[in-house]
Design a protein around this motif. Sequence first.
Motif, short mmCIF file in Angstrom:
data_model
loop_
_atom_site.label_atom_id
_atom_site.label_comp_id
_atom_site.label_asym_id
_atom_site.label_seq_id
_atom_site.Cartn_x
_atom_site.Cartn_y
_atom_site.Cartn_z
N VAL A 16 0.84 -1.21 0.00
CA VAL A 16 0.00 0.00 0.00
C VAL A 16 0.87 1.25 0.00
N LEU A 17 1.88 1.28 0.85
CA LEU A 17 2.73 2.46 0.95
C LEU A 17 3.57 2.67 -0.31
N ASP A 18 4.03 1.58 -0.92
CA ASP A 18 4.75 1.70 -2.20
C ASP A 18 3.86 2.38 -3.25
N ALA A 19 2.61 1.93 -3.31
CA ALA A 19 1.69 2.49 -4.30
C ALA A 19 1.39 3.96 -4.01
N VAL A 20 1.25 4.31 -2.75
CA VAL A 20 0.99 5.70 -2.37
C VAL A 20 2.17 6.58 -2.77
N TYR A 21 3.37 6.14 -2.47
CA TYR A 21 4.56 6.92 -2.83
C TYR A 21 4.64 7.12 -4.34
N ASP A 22 4.48 6.04 -5.10
CA ASP A 22 4.58 6.12 -6.56
C ASP A 22 3.55 7.09 -7.13
N HIS A 23 2.35 7.04 -6.58
CA HIS A 23 1.27 7.89 -7.09
C HIS A 23 1.56 9.37 -6.81
N ILE A 24 1.95 9.69 -5.59
CA ILE A 24 2.23 11.09 -5.24
C ILE A 24 3.45 11.61 -5.98
N VAL A 76 7.21 8.14 3.40
CA VAL A 76 5.88 7.50 3.36
C VAL A 76 6.00 6.22 4.19
N THR A 77 5.62 6.31 5.43
CA THR A 77 5.91 5.22 6.36
C THR A 77 4.76 4.97 7.33
N ILE A 78 4.87 3.84 8.02
CA ILE A 78 4.02 3.59 9.18
C ILE A 78 4.73 4.15 10.39
N MET A 79 4.10 5.03 11.08
CA MET A 79 4.72 5.69 12.22
C MET A 79 4.74 4.76 13.43
N ASP A 80 5.85 4.76 14.12
CA ASP A 80 5.95 4.00 15.35
C ASP A 80 4.96 4.57 16.36
N GLY A 81 4.31 3.69 17.12
CA GLY A 81 3.32 4.13 18.09
C GLY A 81 3.86 5.13 19.09
N LYS A 82 5.12 4.94 19.51
CA LYS A 82 5.68 5.87 20.50
C LYS A 82 5.89 7.26 19.90
N ASP A 83 6.23 7.32 18.61
CA ASP A 83 6.38 8.62 17.96
C ASP A 83 5.03 9.32 17.83
N GLU A 84 4.00 8.55 17.55
CA GLU A 84 2.66 9.13 17.42
C GLU A 84 2.27 9.87 18.70
#
Length: 403
Positions: free
Chosen positions: A92-100, A116-124
Amino acid sequence: MIDAGSTGSRLHVYRFRQCAADDPVQLKDEALFVQTIPGLSAYTPDLAGQSLDPLLQQALQAIPKNLRRKTPMAVRATAGLRLLGHEQSEKVLDAVYDHIHARYPFPIIGGRESGVTIMDGKDEGVYVWITVNFLLGHLKSKGAPTAAVFDLGGASTQIVFEPDRIDPKAMVEGDHQYTLTYDNHDYVLYQHSYLGYGLMEARKRMHQRILELADQVKPDLHVSHPCLPRNLEFSFPKNAPSPEATFIGQGLHDACTNIVKDILNKNAVCLAPPCSFDGIHQPLIAEAFAQGPIYIFSYFYDRTVPLGLPASFKLPELGRLTERVCMGEYFEQLPDGDLRDEMLDRPEWCLDLSFIYGLLSHGYEIPDDREIRMAKKIDGVETGWCLGAAIALLDEAGLEQDA
């Protein structure tokens, strides 16, 4: 900054002033805030990027053409994509990056790997803490009490605060200890993100637990449910062709709170006491955070403010509101017809309030006499983790050269 959450995607455009790298960041305003539903996790990879077009098209309108290639952006996905699993979420993230990257002029700082990443819960959670304390002005006054933040999303909940004292009794070593350096000052924070304890995941847990408890007594397709309004019939799983069971609402606040305590797993083994819930170490709020204000956000706000809970309250007030909603008294005295229709169309109000009350009171153990504050915006800026993440992004982008 795009917040790709579990229930929807939200785009924030901020305007900052920072003339030199060592200058403090000044926020001029939030130039744009737009959102769309559902979240990225609801789409196949080939459609995920396209789902962000309505947001990015509005960003093009809000940002002057001569500044678009100088306006950095990032996409941060949260718990919804974490629950998909590594392989599917990466597609999903690969496709999002390519599109943008192919269609829009905004530079993605860090490229695909860190932009374009999944954020670590502690960073959130820490980014929420930065946002709130930045907007409140608490980061300008060194040594002044900072605010504690409690966030409730669809799939996870976060807690972050700066204990009044840092010693072995207040906080043991571990991943929950987070040292944040901001404006040449170190803040030693307690943080934890509970994946699976967001509001939507809690609903599933509570429904499933009630089914399990009923089956232990007598397997039946009609099951009494203490967390639904009295006499309501509710199929679970919702809208399934062949529901597993039909819940019959009882509207019992105390019994529902007991289910919340059950799923919070308060009896889990605590290897590093004191613990909050699910066996996770947490300094006691009553002892380790005695001075600063307490702020709650997201679904904490969305599910209580429409029912008249004030922006500043104490937990007994929330408990009384929850009991009135669960027993049906709130519906009977409700003059607002639109709100009545919405509540009847969403029968999980009682369950949601019971979980929120139980999470704050029995999970995080906020004392009954502490004031709790809610805010959708502070000084006109949306609360949440996005502003904090954007401030962190400024360091990577080197914006001062374009000032």
